[in-house]
Design a protein around this motif. Structure first.
Motif, PDB file in Angstrom:
ATOM      1  N   LEU A 229       0.836  -1.203   0.000  1.00 17.56           N
ATOM      2  CA  LEU A 229       0.000   0.000   0.000  1.00 17.56           C
ATOM      3  C   LEU A 229       0.868   1.249   0.000  1.00 17.56           C
ATOM      4  CD1 LEU A 229      -2.985   0.826  -0.111  1.00 17.56           C
ATOM      5  CD2 LEU A 229      -2.936   1.031   2.376  1.00 17.56           C
ATOM      6  N   ARG A 230       1.558   1.523   1.104  1.00 18.30           N
ATOM      7  CA  ARG A 230       2.565   2.595   1.178  1.00 18.30           C
ATOM      8  C   ARG A 230       3.559   2.154   2.244  1.00 18.30           C
ATOM      9  NH1 ARG A 230      -2.300   4.942   1.753  1.00 18.30           N
ATOM     10  NH2 ARG A 230      -2.045   4.980   4.009  1.00 18.30           N
TER      11      ARG A 230
ATOM     12  N   ARG B 277      -0.900   0.607  11.405  1.00 17.99           N
ATOM     13  CA  ARG B 277      -2.255   0.224  11.847  1.00 17.99           C
ATOM     14  C   ARG B 277      -2.223  -1.032  12.702  1.00 17.99           C
ATOM     15  NH1 ARG B 277      -1.524   4.032   7.850  1.00 17.99           N
ATOM     16  NH2 ARG B 277      -3.396   5.299   7.648  1.00 17.99           N
TER      17      ARG B 277
ATOM     18  N   GLU C 187       3.012   7.766   9.195  1.00 20.44           N
ATOM     19  CA  GLU C 187       1.726   7.127   8.905  1.00 20.44           C
ATOM     20  C   GLU C 187       0.839   7.052  10.153  1.00 20.44           C
ATOM     21  OE1 GLU C 187      -0.051   5.622   6.423  1.00 20.44           O
ATOM     22  OE2 GLU C 187       1.234   6.156   4.752  1.00 20.44           O
TER      23      GLU C 187
ATOM     24  N   ALA D  22       4.780  13.034   5.205  1.00 20.51           N
ATOM     25  CA  ALA D  22       4.846  11.685   4.643  1.00 20.51           C
ATOM     26  C   ALA D  22       6.190  11.526   3.942  1.00 20.51           C
ATOM     27  CB  ALA D  22       3.711  11.468   3.647  1.00 20.51           C
TER      28      ALA D  22
ATOM     29  N   ARG E 291      11.458  10.750   0.315  1.00 29.66           N
ATOM     30  CA  ARG E 291      11.190  12.156  -0.045  1.00 29.66           C
ATOM     31  C   ARG E 291      10.120  12.713   0.886  1.00 29.66           C
ATOM     32  NH1 ARG E 291       7.316  14.162  -3.855  1.00 29.66           N
ATOM     33  NH2 ARG E 291       6.999  12.029  -4.497  1.00 29.66           N
TER      34      ARG E 291
ATOM     35  N   GLU F  66       7.317  14.910   2.152  1.00 34.12           N
ATOM     36  CA  GLU F  66       6.241  15.690   1.531  1.00 34.12           C
ATOM     37  C   GLU F  66       5.326  16.246   2.607  1.00 34.12           C
ATOM     38  OE1 GLU F  66       4.986  16.944  -1.144  1.00 34.12           O
ATOM     39  OE2 GLU F  66       6.451  16.194  -2.599  1.00 34.12           O
TER      40      GLU F  66
ATOM     41  N   VAL G  76       1.838  17.327  -6.083  1.00 32.95           N
ATOM     42  CA  VAL G  76       2.776  16.395  -5.443  1.00 32.95           C
ATOM     43  C   VAL G  76       3.502  15.620  -6.544  1.00 32.95           C
ATOM     44  CG1 VAL G  76       3.015  14.385  -3.938  1.00 32.95           C
ATOM     45  CG2 VAL G  76       1.401  16.191  -3.340  1.00 32.95           C
ATOM     46  N   LEU G  77       4.809  15.644  -6.454  1.00 26.72           N
ATOM     47  CA  LEU G  77       5.647  14.987  -7.446  1.00 26.72           C
ATOM     48  C   LEU G  77       5.324  13.493  -7.542  1.00 26.72           C
ATOM     49  CD1 LEU G  77       8.173  16.052  -9.046  1.00 26.72           C
ATOM     50  CD2 LEU G  77       9.552  15.038  -7.220  1.00 26.72           C
ATOM     51  N   ASP G  78       5.296  12.959  -8.761  1.00 20.63           N
ATOM     52  CA  ASP G  78       5.036  11.529  -8.950  1.00 20.63           C
ATOM     53  C   ASP G  78       6.156  10.923  -9.799  1.00 20.63           C
ATOM     54  OD1 ASP G  78       4.125   9.006  -9.411  1.00 20.63           O
ATOM     55  OD2 ASP G  78       2.095   9.593  -9.967  1.00 20.63           O
TER      56      ASP G  78
ATOM     57  N   ARG H 172      -9.000   6.152   6.662  1.00 19.03           N
ATOM     58  CA  ARG H 172      -8.207   5.516   7.719  1.00 19.03           C
ATOM     59  C   ARG H 172      -7.058   4.669   7.211  1.00 19.03           C
ATOM     60  NH1 ARG H 172     -12.102   2.876  11.983  1.00 19.03           N
ATOM     61  NH2 ARG H 172     -10.082   2.261  12.816  1.00 19.03           N
ATOM     62  N   LEU H 173      -7.090   4.258   5.948  1.00 20.56           N
ATOM     63  CA  LEU H 173      -5.998   3.419   5.470  1.00 20.56           C
ATOM     64  C   LEU H 173      -5.655   3.613   3.983  1.00 20.56           C
ATOM     65  CD1 LEU H 173      -3.938   1.130   5.916  1.00 20.56           C
ATOM     66  CD2 LEU H 173      -5.727  -0.494   5.324  1.00 20.56           C
ATOM     67  N   LEU H 174      -6.651   3.557   3.119  1.00 25.98           N
ATOM     68  CA  LEU H 174      -6.338   3.448   1.691  1.00 25.98           C
ATOM     69  C   LEU H 174      -5.641   4.686   1.152  1.00 25.98           C
ATOM     70  CD1 LEU H 174      -9.607   1.693   0.447  1.00 25.98           C
ATOM     71  CD2 LEU H 174      -7.431   0.643   1.080  1.00 25.98           C
ATOM     72  N   ALA H 175      -5.976   5.853   1.703  1.00 25.87           N
ATOM     73  CA  ALA H 175      -5.324   7.085   1.270  1.00 25.87           C
ATOM     74  C   ALA H 175      -4.543   7.677   2.437  1.00 25.87           C
ATOM     75  CB  ALA H 175      -6.359   8.092   0.785  1.00 25.87           C
ATOM     76  N   ASN H 176      -3.516   8.431   2.116  1.00 26.05           N
ATOM     77  CA  ASN H 176      -2.800   9.210   3.130  1.00 26.05           C
ATOM     78  C   ASN H 176      -3.143  10.677   2.876  1.00 26.05           C
ATOM     79  OD1 ASN H 176      -0.972  10.821   4.499  1.00 26.05           O
ATOM     80  ND2 ASN H 176       0.708   9.369   4.306  1.00 26.05           N
TER      81      ASN H 176
ATOM     82  N   THR I  32      -2.129  13.373   3.724  1.00 24.84           N
ATOM     83  CA  THR I  32      -1.035  14.328   3.515  1.00 24.84           C
ATOM     84  C   THR I  32      -0.700  14.484   2.039  1.00 24.84           C
ATOM     85  OG1 THR I  32      -0.103  13.725   5.657  1.00 24.84           O
ATOM     86  CG2 THR I  32       1.373  14.848   4.127  1.00 24.84           C
ATOM     87  N   ILE I  33      -0.804  13.391   1.294  1.00 19.25           N
ATOM     88  CA  ILE I  33      -0.380  13.446  -0.110  1.00 19.25           C
ATOM     89  C   ILE I  33      -1.476  13.054  -1.101  1.00 19.25           C
ATOM     90  CG2 ILE I  33       2.110  13.154   0.273  1.00 19.25           C
ATOM     91  CD1 ILE I  33       1.771  10.153  -0.202  1.00 19.25           C
TER      92      ILE I  33
END
Lengths: 226, 83
Positions: free
Chosen positions: A56-57, A64, A93, A100, A145, A147, B16-18, B66-70, B72-73
């Motif tokens: 995921l990241r 979690r 996280e 991040a 990096r 952010e 946001v840089l990718d 809560r999980l799938l996205a952050n 912040t970014i």
């Protein structure tokens, strides 16, 4: 009084941290995350590695896991917490620290020595250094990096929460000395308390004299002074 | 209870840089394609049962938060369909 080094599935710098702390005479033990936080925990290391395969990241899964609520409570009570590399990603996280750590600007894994400028020395992690001192520590990451929105990053800077910036040998935080494209050259930051810090570089890999520079010792000595 | 599929799409926030997308774009250009820009996104398809489409959406949004996205970014959006 023991520093707990929390091992997640895929942690791989837990033993390095244990050896480095032992070298400094700091009592530490590796704790499997499912076993919970020992009652006599005097400090916490979130070690480097690739917890949960970076699914995921980087750091998302470990952040979690149930032990993290105990880590969060301990941090709020003043227990020193240091997140290194994957531990820094986990720290962000969990919300212990702002921002991040994501894919390097190069889109490559980078393993090299870098210079860091100590932004403030009134924290446990940097008391061994002078403010503005340049130290040499290795990095080893693909997602380092830093952010954060400019607005929030400025707030952190005003609050003096930046602990380390990537810099050249002379202490200049130049674009050329920024290994991964981190915003404002940020390499390490503080949480709400000075006792909570995360950084992408590896102080535990710059502690044992047999393996090279020992500039990382001062960071780990934070567990003595916090 | 009704069966739904919630599709959660997670994207980097504008600006946001990718680096992975940039590398992919360069690879496409090496293959001879002409393109101006390329953005990548993660898509999660979540099968679930809920009392209503609104309840299914709310649960999927909570998963994103809560999980799938952050936050912040990332930005995210959720679409819900009957299954």
């Amino acid at each position: 009084m023991t520093v707990s080094i929390i091992r997640f599935g895929g942690s791989n710098c837990d033993r390095d941290a244990e050896r480095a702390l032992a070298h400094l005479g700091i009592d530490a033990e590796i704790v499997w995350h499912e076993d919970g936080l020992p009652a006599d925990t005097s400090g916490i290391v979130l070690p480097g590695g690739f917890s949960y395969g970076d699914y995921l990241r980087a750091g998302a899964m470990a952040a979690r896991s149930p032990i993290v609520s105990a880590v969060r409570e301990a941090a709020a009570d003043g227990t020193p917490v240091l997140g290194v590399c994957n531990g820094a990603q986990i720290g962000c996280e969990t919300g212990l620290t702002d921002g991040a750590f994501t894919t390097n600007e190069s889109a490559r894994f980078q393993c090299e020595h870098v210079h860091l400028r100590v932004e403030r020395n009134d924290t446990p992690w940097t008391a061994a250094y002078d403010e503005g001192e340049v130290i040499e520590i290795p990095i080893a990451h693909g997602e380092g990096r830093y952010e954060l929105s400019e607005r929030r990053l400025t707030e952190l800077e005003v609050d003096d929460r930046i602990l380390f910036r990537y810099c050249d040998e002379d202490g200049e935080p130049s674009a050329a000395a920024n290994p991964n494209g981190s915003k404002h050259n940020v390499a390490g930051i503080l949480g709400d308390r000075k006792t909570v810090a995360v950084l992408m570089p590896h102080p535990e890999r710059a502690t044992l004299p047999a393996v090279g520079p020992t500039d990382g010792q001062g960071i780990l000595r934070g567990f003595e002074t916090a | 209870m009704t069966a739904y599929t919630a599709t959660v799409t997670v994207r980097l926030k504008h600006g946001v840089l990718d680096p992975e997308a940039e590398t992919t774009k360069q690879a496409l250009e090496r293959l001879g394609f002409e393109l101006e820009a390329l953005r990548s996104a993660d898509r999660f398809e979540v099968d679930l049962e809920a009392d209503s489409i609104a309840a299914a959406r709310e649960r999927a949004e909570d998963m994103a938060e809560r999980l799938l996205a952050n936050p912040t970014i990332h930005d995210y959006d959720v679409e819900v369909d009957d299954r």
